[in-house]
Design a protein around this motif. Structure first.
Motif, PDB file in Angstrom:
ATOM      1  N   ASN A  51      -0.292  15.166  -6.281  1.00  0.00           N
ATOM      2  CA  ASN A  51      -1.461  16.027  -6.160  1.00  0.00           C
ATOM      3  C   ASN A  51      -2.219  15.730  -4.872  1.00  0.00           C
ATOM      4  O   ASN A  51      -2.696  16.643  -4.194  1.00  0.00           O
ATOM      5  CB  ASN A  51      -2.383  15.849  -7.365  1.00  0.00           C
ATOM      6  CG  ASN A  51      -3.603  16.741  -7.307  1.00  0.00           C
ATOM      7  OD1 ASN A  51      -4.653  16.333  -6.834  1.00  0.00           O
ATOM      8  ND2 ASN A  51      -3.469  17.978  -7.771  1.00  0.00           N
ATOM      9  N   THR A 127      -5.022  25.402  -5.970  1.00  0.00           N
ATOM     10  CA  THR A 127      -4.847  23.975  -6.265  1.00  0.00           C
ATOM     11  C   THR A 127      -5.730  23.110  -5.380  1.00  0.00           C
ATOM     12  O   THR A 127      -5.572  21.886  -5.351  1.00  0.00           O
ATOM     13  CB  THR A 127      -3.378  23.559  -6.077  1.00  0.00           C
ATOM     14  OG1 THR A 127      -2.988  23.798  -4.725  1.00  0.00           O
ATOM     15  CG2 THR A 127      -2.477  24.333  -7.026  1.00  0.00           C
ATOM     16  N   GLU A 284       1.414  24.684 -12.202  1.00  0.00           N
ATOM     17  CA  GLU A 284       0.693  23.421 -12.284  1.00  0.00           C
ATOM     18  C   GLU A 284      -0.140  23.362 -13.557  1.00  0.00           C
ATOM     19  O   GLU A 284      -0.774  24.349 -13.942  1.00  0.00           O
ATOM     20  CB  GLU A 284      -0.241  23.253 -11.078  1.00  0.00           C
ATOM     21  CG  GLU A 284      -1.081  21.980 -11.120  1.00  0.00           C
ATOM     22  CD  GLU A 284      -2.325  22.071 -10.241  1.00  0.00           C
ATOM     23  OE1 GLU A 284      -2.523  21.197  -9.392  1.00  0.00           O
ATOM     24  OE2 GLU A 284      -3.118  23.032 -10.437  1.00  0.00           O
ATOM     25  N   LEU A 298       3.782  19.427 -12.692  1.00  0.00           N
ATOM     26  CA  LEU A 298       4.060  20.587 -11.851  1.00  0.00           C
ATOM     27  C   LEU A 298       5.539  20.918 -11.819  1.00  0.00           C
ATOM     28  O   LEU A 298       6.393  20.045 -12.027  1.00  0.00           O
ATOM     29  CB  LEU A 298       3.575  20.330 -10.422  1.00  0.00           C
ATOM     30  CG  LEU A 298       4.365  19.277  -9.630  1.00  0.00           C
ATOM     31  CD1 LEU A 298       5.003  19.899  -8.395  1.00  0.00           C
ATOM     32  CD2 LEU A 298       3.477  18.122  -9.250  1.00  0.00           C
TER      33      LEU A 298
END
Length: 322
Positions: A51, A127, A284, A298
């Motif tokens: 991430n 995201t 995600e 993900l």
């Protein structure tokens, strides 16, 4: 040993500075179990399937009076697999090494830091600034492969009715650099320019960015918007960029949506390069364990077009901000 002494010196200096300025120690610890097509599963940190990039940094400001403040920011990438530093560029403080001056008129910063294009993308990307964001995987930051510039001079306006803008440049004398893991070698005579305009107001956030290198160098434009309906978000963007001499043209769009259900959030995002006929897809899922810690999973499909074959990537990880 040398790097250890540098870290200790920074910490000692920061401790002494607490009495005269506002100094903050911050960072991210991110680790995930990841699996790429035709590769064995592994523990990853600071990779394209994490991430975020694990890092630590210090930043601070000093009130100079008359509405004027001085500031600094040092930030180092960190690999939790080995403890190695030098992520995001190779140098120790490769993520940020800046001094700044600010006031009611905005702020100026000098040194290595986020480019204007890199600052603009999280305004509309579903995201945020995730390493696996499909817009970045497909198009970069308005065509740039890195979200940072070395030897950057930048000016950022104050926010006015939700609007702000940044203008940055890297002077000709600083452009004669050798190739690194994230930046290609460039000629010394080619100065670089980078700018953005960002809007954040209520449920709508949007941004446009543009960067170019002199004398027929690479250039690109990227624009996107995101609207928050409450439990549902919708976002889209457009990118058009080319490398020096127009040798490689990248053009296309992203379209995606996200939903929030309590502590859980889900995102489906698609990026299509219409020139390469390449489609990337991201799914995600995130679960907030606290305000600073999140678990995530993900699936990223790196489509055929720029690659010889489709590539499937999965990851499950945890991110802690401090």
């Amino acid at each position: 040993m040398k790097k250890t002494l540098i870290v200790l010196a920074v910490v000692a200096t920061s401790s002494a500075a607490f009495a005269q300025s506002n100094v903050v120690l911050y960072g991210v610890a991110d680790a995930a179990i990841t699996k790429r097509s035709d590769e064995s599963a592994r523990l990853s940190s600071s990779s394209g399937l994490n991430n975020g990039t694990s890092r630590w940094g210090v930043r601070g400001t000093e009130d100079l009076g008359g509405g004027l403040t001085a500031g600094f920011n040092y930030e180092a990438g960190l690999n939790l697999e080995t403890g190695a530093t030098g992520q995001s560029g190779g140098s120790f403080f490769s993520r940020a090494a800046q001094v700044s001056l600010g006031g009611g008129w905005g702020s100026v910063a000098f040194g290595r830091g986020k480019s204007a294009s890199g600052q603009a993308l999280p305004a509309w990307e579903l995201t945020g600034d995730a390493n696996y964001a499909v817009a970045v995987k497909q198009f970069g930051y308005a065509g740039e492969t890195s979200s940072r510039n070395s030897a950057q001079l930048s000016y950022t306006t104050p926010s006015i009715s939700g609007f702000s803008a940044s203008l940055a440049t890297v002077l000709k004398g600083n452009r004669g650099t050798a190739a690194t893991a994230t930046e290609v070698a460039v000629a010394a005579e080619d100065a670089k320019y980078d700018l953005n305009v960002v809007y954040k107001g209520g449920p709508l956030s949007a941004a446009v960015s543009y960067n170019a290198v002199e004398n027929g160098g690479a250039k690109g434009v990227q624009m996107g918007a995101k609207y928050d309906f409450g439990t549902f978000q919708l976002a889209s963007s457009y990118t058009d960029s080319e490398q020096a001499g127009g040798a490689v043209n990248s053009k296309g769009f992203t379209l995606g949506g996200g939903i929030k259900l309590g502590a859980t959030s889900l995102v489906l995002d698609v990026a299509r390069d219409t020139e390469a006929k390449d489609t990337d897809v991201l799914v995600e899922a995130k679960y907030a364990l606290s305000k600073r810690t999140v678990a995530y999973a993900l699936y990223l499909r790196d489509g055929q077009g720029k690659n010889l074959d489709d590539a499937n990537n999965v990851g499950v990880g945890i991110r802690h901000n401090f």
